[in-house]
Design an enzyme around this catalytic site. Structure first.
Site, short mmCIF file in Angstrom:
data_model
loop_
_atom_site.label_atom_id
_atom_site.label_comp_id
_atom_site.label_asym_id
_atom_site.label_seq_id
_atom_site.Cartn_x
_atom_site.Cartn_y
_atom_site.Cartn_z
N ALA A 182 1.00 -1.06 -0.10
CA ALA A 182 0.07 0.01 -0.12
C ALA A 182 0.99 1.30 0.08
O ALA A 182 1.07 2.07 1.09
CB ALA A 182 -1.10 -0.07 1.07
N GLY A 237 0.21 9.58 -6.28
CA GLY A 237 0.20 8.35 -7.05
C GLY A 237 1.56 8.30 -7.54
O GLY A 237 2.68 7.72 -7.17
N ARG A 258 9.59 -4.44 -10.67
CA ARG A 258 9.30 -3.76 -12.10
C ARG A 258 9.34 -4.56 -13.14
O ARG A 258 8.62 -4.56 -14.09
CB ARG A 258 10.09 -2.31 -12.04
CG ARG A 258 9.76 -1.18 -12.95
CD ARG A 258 9.90 0.07 -12.69
NE ARG A 258 9.28 0.72 -11.54
CZ ARG A 258 9.86 1.62 -10.84
NH1 ARG A 258 10.92 2.08 -10.77
NH2 ARG A 258 8.59 2.43 -10.03
N ARG A 266 -9.57 -18.04 -40.71
CA ARG A 266 -10.40 -17.14 -41.20
C ARG A 266 -10.28 -17.25 -42.69
O ARG A 266 -8.80 -16.64 -43.02
CB ARG A 266 -10.30 -15.58 -40.62
CG ARG A 266 -11.21 -14.60 -41.23
CD ARG A 266 -12.67 -15.24 -40.71
NE ARG A 266 -13.60 -13.80 -40.97
CZ ARG A 266 -14.67 -14.13 -41.09
NH1 ARG A 266 -15.40 -15.25 -40.98
NH2 ARG A 266 -15.41 -13.05 -41.50
N GLN A 299 -0.87 -9.96 -47.52
CA GLN A 299 0.45 -9.15 -46.93
C GLN A 299 0.20 -8.14 -45.73
O GLN A 299 0.86 -8.04 -44.91
CB GLN A 299 1.10 -8.66 -48.07
CG GLN A 299 1.82 -9.69 -49.03
CD GLN A 299 2.53 -9.27 -50.07
OE1 GLN A 299 2.49 -8.01 -50.34
NE2 GLN A 299 3.79 -10.07 -50.53
N GLU A 326 2.75 0.63 -10.95
CA GLU A 326 4.34 0.48 -10.54
C GLU A 326 5.06 1.55 -11.30
O GLU A 326 6.23 1.20 -12.04
CB GLU A 326 4.59 -1.02 -10.77
CG GLU A 326 3.93 -1.70 -9.42
CD GLU A 326 4.61 -3.16 -9.56
OE1 GLU A 326 5.67 -3.18 -9.75
OE2 GLU A 326 4.02 -4.19 -9.22
N GLY A 327 4.51 2.82 -11.61
CA GLY A 327 5.14 3.78 -12.24
C GLY A 327 4.51 3.72 -13.69
O GLY A 327 4.99 2.81 -14.47
C1 LIG Z 1 -5.04 -1.98 -11.32
C2 LIG Z 1 -4.43 -1.13 -10.41
C3 LIG Z 1 -3.72 -1.72 -9.42
C4 LIG Z 1 -3.09 -0.90 -8.38
N1 LIG Z 1 -2.40 -1.60 -7.38
C5 LIG Z 1 -1.55 -0.92 -6.64
C6 LIG Z 1 -1.36 -1.40 -5.35
O1 LIG Z 1 -1.40 -2.58 -5.00
N2 LIG Z 1 -0.63 -0.59 -4.59
C7 LIG Z 1 -0.26 0.62 -4.79
O2 LIG Z 1 0.29 1.32 -3.78
N3 LIG Z 1 -0.75 1.32 -5.84
C8 LIG Z 1 -1.31 0.54 -6.91
N4 LIG Z 1 -1.97 1.24 -7.74
C9 LIG Z 1 -1.80 2.59 -8.11
C10 LIG Z 1 -0.88 2.97 -8.91
O3 LIG Z 1 0.34 2.52 -8.74
C11 LIG Z 1 -0.96 4.52 -9.49
O4 LIG Z 1 -2.23 4.64 -10.21
C12 LIG Z 1 -0.02 4.93 -10.26
O5 LIG Z 1 1.08 5.33 -9.61
C13 LIG Z 1 -0.39 6.35 -11.04
O6 LIG Z 1 -0.89 7.17 -9.89
P1 LIG Z 1 -2.19 7.98 -9.99
O7 LIG Z 1 -3.46 7.02 -10.45
O8 LIG Z 1 -2.32 8.81 -8.81
O9 LIG Z 1 -2.12 8.75 -11.42
P2 LIG Z 1 -1.55 10.32 -11.32
O10 LIG Z 1 -0.11 10.34 -10.61
O11 LIG Z 1 -2.40 11.21 -11.43
O12 LIG Z 1 -0.98 10.11 -12.89
C14 LIG Z 1 -1.91 10.36 -14.01
C15 LIG Z 1 -1.06 10.22 -15.30
O13 LIG Z 1 0.01 11.52 -15.49
C16 LIG Z 1 1.09 11.06 -16.10
N5 LIG Z 1 2.25 11.37 -15.57
C17 LIG Z 1 2.86 11.15 -14.27
N6 LIG Z 1 4.01 11.53 -14.11
C18 LIG Z 1 4.09 12.62 -15.03
C19 LIG Z 1 5.22 13.44 -15.44
N7 LIG Z 1 6.17 13.51 -14.75
N8 LIG Z 1 5.00 13.99 -16.46
C20 LIG Z 1 3.93 13.71 -17.50
N9 LIG Z 1 3.02 13.15 -17.25
C21 LIG Z 1 3.04 12.20 -16.28
C22 LIG Z 1 0.71 9.38 -16.45
O14 LIG Z 1 0.44 9.01 -17.70
C23 LIG Z 1 -0.11 9.06 -15.20
O15 LIG Z 1 -0.79 7.84 -15.83
C24 LIG Z 1 -2.69 0.50 -9.09
C25 LIG Z 1 -3.51 0.87 -9.78
C26 LIG Z 1 -4.18 0.19 -10.76
C27 LIG Z 1 -4.86 1.11 -11.75
#
Ligand SMILES: Cc1cc2nc3c(=O)[nH]c(=O)nc-3n(C[C@H](O)[C@H](O)[C@H](O)COP(=O)(O)OP(=O)(O)OC[C@H]3O[C@@H](n4cnc5c(N)ncnc54)[C@H](O)[C@@H]3O)c2cc1C
Length: 393
Positions: A131, A138, A249, A274, A285, A370-371
């Site tokens: 977590a 995020g 990762r 198909r 092609q 995971e990023g």
């Molecule tokens: C199915 C699922 C399972 C998950 N499981 C876990 C878990 O077990 N544990 C946990 O801790 N988290 C979990 N997460 C959370 C996940 O790690 C976050 O969703 C992720 O880190 C992105 O954070 P956010 O959703 O807040 O998006 P935000 O931080 O709001 O980011 C939104 C978008 O901004 C863009 N962005 C980010 N940084 C930059 C930048 N520097 N420059 C330009 N664009 C950028 C990216 O496209 C990103 O998707 C999970 C998410 C999902 C969808």
């Protein structure tokens, strides 16, 4: 039948091929019967129990606690994720989370912490979770606001929220990252293990996503835990999280690779069967161009994933660049491969219950968690700039 000729690549040792073939045979026989898409929690519980019974969860803990290897073997984790992902997204998910939810304990836990939390996870008696993310933190992990404050000499109280937590609602413990305030930003975080039944920890809501798996928002309301549940030193939480993600990762890339390989195989079957314009679709092609792109991207992804895994297993202290490249490329490529597989299926490709439709939903989140891909690009750019200036950038 998936092409497994990559197992002869120099990244692997002979026992890796044996492992891959064993998991493949097991998954082929068992996985489908364990999954009921109307009961995702139950499916994950059954998958975890079955993975444990078959011995595959021995891969997610070190040998000191019943595992196969002295330390986590990233090539084995990647092979398991790739092959389980090939068969079913939920099978990969159930395996991967037992690893991610204990990785910080394996890497930073004391003997007593390992004794307490690793065996139940390896034996499938308890489900693990990690977590880190919060509603307003995020991608920007260091912006987290969930706090742990001292409560007496040997306890802490956690207050705040975590969201998007995989296995939220069915986990037995959560590895939780919180602000402890030793320094500003990322240097003021610490990691703790919180048992799911600790008073003050509640599931605020379950979250539904396009490829259903257990996911929840957690609320910590004066959740009191012993200081002895801390992993690593005070203020080391960011280091604990990043070192754990450094191992896992590349395995996200491996899961994506499994989805991509399955997409390619489904497409190959479809174009052979198909017929249109008087010939199989495979004879046209433009289909062949699509298949060539798909196969090339699959191999490129595999090379990056197993290069990263091999580098980590060969003793590199950190594989930040390699793991980020593997995760970035493999997840983006898998999305393209699966999309082409859907296209080659025509209307059938978007029909509920058809494998490529499932893959299309399964693969999407991998480019975010995971990023996100953008975060991986920042990490890779920093690494190459650093390398150019001899670490001075
Ligand atoms: C199915 C699922 C399972 C998950 N499981 C876990 C878990 O077990 N544990 C946990 O801790 N988290 C979990 N997460 C959370 C996940 O790690 C976050 O969703 C992720 O880190 C992105 O954070 P956010 O959703 O807040 O998006 P935000 O931080 O709001 O980011 C939104 C978008 O901004 C863009 N962005 C980010 N940084 C930059 C930048 N520097 N420059 C330009 N664009 C950028 C990216 O496209 C990103 O998707 C999970 C998410 C999902 C969808």
């Amino acid at each position: 039948m998936a092409d497994r000729s990559f197992l002869s690549w120099p990244f692997f040792e002979p026992h890796h091929a044996e492992l891959a073939n064993g998991i493949d045979a097991w998954a082929r026989e068992n996985v489908a019967g364990l999954i009921d898409h109307h009961d995702v929690d139950g499916s994950c519980r059954r998958l975890v129990a079955a993975l444990a019974d078959a011995g595959w969860l021995d891969l997610v803990v070190p040998a000191s606690h019943g595992g196969w290897y002295p330390k986590l073997d990233v090539r084995s984790l990647c092979l398991a994720r790739e092959i389980l992902g090939y068969h079913a997204g939920l099978a990969d998910f159930s395996f991967a989370m037992q690893g991610l939810g204990t990785g910080s304990i394996s890497l930073f836990g004391t003997d007593a912490q390992k004794d307490r939390w690793l065996p139940p996870v390896r034996e499938g008696r308890s489900i693990a979770a990690f977590a880190l993310s919060e509603p307003d933190a995020g991608s920007d992990v260091a912006a987290m606001t969930t706090t742990a404050t001292p409560d007496g000499n040997d306890h802490l109280r956690i207050d705040g929220e975590k969201t998007w937590i995989s296995n939220g609602g069915i986990a037995g413990h959560y590895v939780v990252f919180v602000r402890t305030g030793e320094a500003p930003g990322a240097r003021g975080l610490s990691a703790f293990v919180v048992d799911a039944d600790t008073p003050g920890l509640e599931i605020a809501e379950r979250i539904e996503v396009i490829a259903p798996h257990p996911l929840a928002r957690l609320r910590f309301n004066g959740c009191r835990i012993p200081v002895s549940n801390r992993l690593g030193q005070p203020g080391e939480g960011f280091k604990v999280a990043m070192a754990t993600l450094d191992v896992f990762r590349a395995t996200v890339g491996a899961a994506a690779l499994g989805f991509a390989r399955r997409g390619l195989d489904e497409a190959l079957d479809r174009v052979a069967k198909r017929r249109m314009f008087g010939a199989p679709l495979a004879d046209l092609q433009m289909s062949q161009a699509a298949l060539a792109d798909m196969a090339t991207e699959v191999d490129a992804a595999a090379l990056l994933v197993y290069r990263a895994a091999w580098a980590k297993d060969s003793g590199a202290a950190r594989v930040t660049r390699e793991a980020s490249m593997a995760k970035l490329y493999a997840t983006e490529a898998a999305q393209r491969v699966v999309d082409r597989a859907v296209q080659l299926h025509g209307g059938l490709g978007v029909t509920t219950g058809v494998k490529v439709e499932e893959l299309y939903r399964e693969v999407r989140a991998l480019r975010i968690y995971e990023g996100a891909s953008e975060v991986q690009k920042i990490v890779i750019a920093r690494q190459v700039l650093d390398a150019r200036t001899g670490g001075m950038a």
